[in-house]
Design an enzyme around this catalytic site. Structure first.
Site, PDB file in Angstrom:
ATOM      1  N   ASP A 200       1.532  47.171  10.641  1.00 41.00           N
ATOM      2  CA  ASP A 200       1.786  45.840  10.067  1.00 41.00           C
ATOM      3  C   ASP A 200       2.838  45.158  10.701  1.00 41.00           C
ATOM      4  O   ASP A 200       2.922  43.979  10.995  1.00 41.00           O
ATOM      5  CB  ASP A 200       2.441  46.155   8.597  1.00 41.00           C
TER       6      ASP A 200
ATOM      7  N   ALA B  66       6.003  47.972   5.393  1.00 38.37           N
ATOM      8  CA  ALA B  66       5.350  48.003   6.710  1.00 38.37           C
ATOM      9  C   ALA B  66       5.108  49.229   7.275  1.00 38.37           C
ATOM     10  O   ALA B  66       6.025  49.819   7.643  1.00 38.37           O
ATOM     11  CB  ALA B  66       5.815  46.657   7.530  1.00 38.37           C
ATOM     12  N   ASP B  67       3.968  49.462   7.979  1.00 37.46           N
ATOM     13  CA  ASP B  67       3.844  50.592   8.921  1.00 37.46           C
ATOM     14  C   ASP B  67       3.820  49.731  10.406  1.00 37.46           C
ATOM     15  O   ASP B  67       4.055  48.756  10.514  1.00 37.46           O
ATOM     16  CB  ASP B  67       2.636  51.293   8.507  1.00 37.46           C
ATOM     17  N   SER B  68       3.709  50.828  11.330  1.00 36.16           N
ATOM     18  CA  SER B  68       3.745  50.188  12.593  1.00 36.16           C
ATOM     19  C   SER B  68       2.596  49.069  12.950  1.00 36.16           C
ATOM     20  O   SER B  68       2.674  48.266  13.773  1.00 36.16           O
ATOM     21  CB  SER B  68       3.556  51.166  13.554  1.00 36.16           C
TER      22      SER B  68
END
Length: 136
Positions: free
Chosen positions: A92, A88-90
Protein backbone atom coordinates in the site's frame (compact mmCIF):
# COMPACT_ATOMS: atom_id res chain seq x y z
CA UNK A 1 37.77 3.53 8.41
CA UNK A 2 35.48 1.48 10.62
CA UNK A 3 34.10 2.78 13.84
CA UNK A 4 32.45 0.48 16.36
CA UNK A 5 30.82 1.68 19.51
CA UNK A 6 29.34 -0.45 22.23
CA UNK A 7 27.34 0.02 25.38
CA UNK A 8 26.52 -2.23 28.26
CA UNK A 9 24.09 -2.19 31.14
CA UNK A 10 24.64 -4.04 34.38
CA UNK A 11 22.12 -4.58 37.16
CA UNK A 12 23.40 -5.38 40.64
CA UNK A 13 21.74 -5.70 43.99
CA UNK A 14 22.49 -2.78 46.29
CA UNK A 15 22.20 -4.82 49.45
CA UNK A 16 22.39 -8.51 50.18
CA UNK A 17 19.11 -10.15 51.15
CA UNK A 18 19.09 -11.94 54.49
CA UNK A 19 18.95 -15.67 53.91
CA UNK A 20 18.26 -18.54 56.24
CA UNK A 21 20.95 -21.19 56.27
CA UNK A 22 19.00 -23.61 54.06
CA UNK A 23 17.89 -21.03 51.42
CA UNK A 24 19.74 -20.03 48.31
CA UNK A 25 19.53 -16.69 46.63
CA UNK A 26 17.94 -16.40 43.21
CA UNK A 27 19.43 -12.94 42.82
CA UNK A 28 21.99 -12.85 40.05
CA UNK A 29 24.03 -10.21 38.32
CA UNK A 30 22.60 -9.52 34.91
CA UNK A 31 24.58 -7.86 32.17
CA UNK A 32 23.26 -6.72 28.85
CA UNK A 33 25.49 -5.50 26.09
CA UNK A 34 25.08 -4.66 22.46
CA UNK A 35 27.24 -3.51 19.65
CA UNK A 36 25.77 -0.65 17.70
CA UNK A 37 26.14 -2.61 14.48
CA UNK A 38 24.32 -5.57 16.05
CA UNK A 39 20.89 -4.00 16.42
CA UNK A 40 19.85 -1.86 13.41
CA UNK A 41 16.83 -0.51 15.28
CA UNK A 42 19.14 1.00 17.91
CA UNK A 43 21.24 2.96 15.47
CA UNK A 44 21.14 6.65 16.10
CA UNK A 45 18.87 8.49 13.76
CA UNK A 46 20.10 11.28 11.57
CA UNK A 47 19.51 14.84 12.65
CA UNK A 48 17.06 16.26 10.17
CA UNK A 49 15.84 19.81 9.75
CA UNK A 50 12.88 20.39 7.52
CA UNK A 51 10.18 22.96 7.20
CA UNK A 52 6.55 21.96 7.20
CA UNK A 53 4.85 21.43 3.87
CA UNK A 54 2.12 23.75 2.66
CA UNK A 55 -1.35 22.93 4.01
CA UNK A 56 -2.64 22.29 0.49
CA UNK A 57 0.12 19.69 -0.05
CA UNK A 58 -0.80 17.94 3.19
CA UNK A 59 -4.48 18.00 2.17
CA UNK A 60 -3.65 16.50 -1.24
CA UNK A 61 -1.55 13.76 0.39
CA UNK A 62 -4.46 12.98 2.74
CA UNK A 63 -6.80 12.79 -0.25
CA UNK A 64 -4.50 10.38 -2.09
CA UNK A 65 -3.93 8.21 1.00
CA UNK A 66 -7.68 8.09 1.63
CA UNK A 67 -8.29 7.02 -1.99
CA UNK A 68 -5.48 4.41 -2.09
CA UNK A 69 -6.58 2.79 1.18
CA UNK A 70 -10.31 3.14 0.40
CA UNK A 71 -10.86 4.96 3.69
CA UNK A 72 -14.30 6.42 4.39
CA UNK A 73 -14.67 10.20 4.22
CA UNK A 74 -15.20 10.39 7.97
CA UNK A 75 -11.90 8.61 8.73
CA UNK A 76 -9.63 11.10 10.46
CA UNK A 77 -6.30 11.74 8.75
CA UNK A 78 -3.84 14.19 10.26
CA UNK A 79 -0.26 15.06 9.32
CA UNK A 80 0.85 12.78 12.17
CA UNK A 81 -1.17 9.80 10.86
CA UNK A 82 1.13 6.81 10.40
CA UNK A 83 0.44 4.71 7.32
CA UNK A 84 0.77 1.49 9.33
CA UNK A 85 -1.73 2.74 11.94
CA UNK A 86 -4.38 3.38 9.27
CA UNK A 87 -3.99 -0.07 7.75
CA UNK A 88 -1.33 0.36 5.06
CA UNK A 89 1.10 -2.46 4.45
CA UNK A 90 4.33 -2.15 2.46
CA UNK A 91 2.56 -2.68 -0.88
CA UNK A 92 0.00 0.00 0.00
CA UNK A 93 2.83 2.38 0.84
CA UNK A 94 4.46 1.73 -2.55
CA UNK A 95 1.13 2.43 -4.26
CA UNK A 96 0.69 5.64 -2.26
CA UNK A 97 4.17 6.81 -3.31
CA UNK A 98 3.42 5.98 -6.95
CA UNK A 99 0.17 7.97 -6.79
CA UNK A 100 2.03 10.91 -5.22
CA UNK A 101 4.65 10.77 -7.98
CA UNK A 102 1.95 10.87 -10.62
CA UNK A 103 -0.04 13.64 -8.95
CA UNK A 104 2.89 15.97 -8.32
CA UNK A 105 5.02 15.06 -11.35
CA UNK A 106 7.98 13.99 -9.25
CA UNK A 107 10.19 10.93 -8.99
CA UNK A 108 10.88 9.47 -5.56
CA UNK A 109 14.02 7.40 -5.05
CA UNK A 110 13.44 3.98 -3.53
CA UNK A 111 15.64 4.83 -0.55
CA UNK A 112 13.58 7.95 0.19
CA UNK A 113 10.28 6.14 -0.18
CA UNK A 114 11.27 3.60 2.48
CA UNK A 115 11.61 6.42 5.02
CA UNK A 116 8.08 7.73 4.54
CA UNK A 117 5.87 6.58 7.41
CA UNK A 118 3.48 9.50 7.99
CA UNK A 119 1.38 11.91 5.96
CA UNK A 120 3.64 14.80 7.07
CA UNK A 121 6.82 13.01 5.97
CA UNK A 122 5.24 12.39 2.55
CA UNK A 123 4.17 16.02 2.22
CA UNK A 124 7.60 17.32 3.29
CA UNK A 125 9.32 15.03 0.80
CA UNK A 126 7.00 16.25 -1.98
CA UNK A 127 7.74 19.90 -1.17
CA UNK A 128 11.47 19.21 -1.27
CA UNK A 129 11.27 17.36 -4.60
CA UNK A 130 8.95 19.94 -6.21
CA UNK A 131 11.41 22.72 -5.26
CA UNK A 132 14.30 20.78 -6.83
CA UNK A 133 12.30 20.05 -9.97
CA UNK A 134 13.57 22.10 -12.93
CA UNK A 135 11.15 24.68 -14.27
CA UNK A 136 9.54 23.59 -17.55
Amino acid sequence: MACVSAASVTFRALSKPSLKSNETSSLKIVSLGYRRNGFPSLRSSRFRVSCAAKPETVDKVCEIVRKQLALPAEAELTPESKFSAIGADSLDTVEIVMALEEEFGISVEEESSQNITTVQEAADMIEKLVQKKPEA
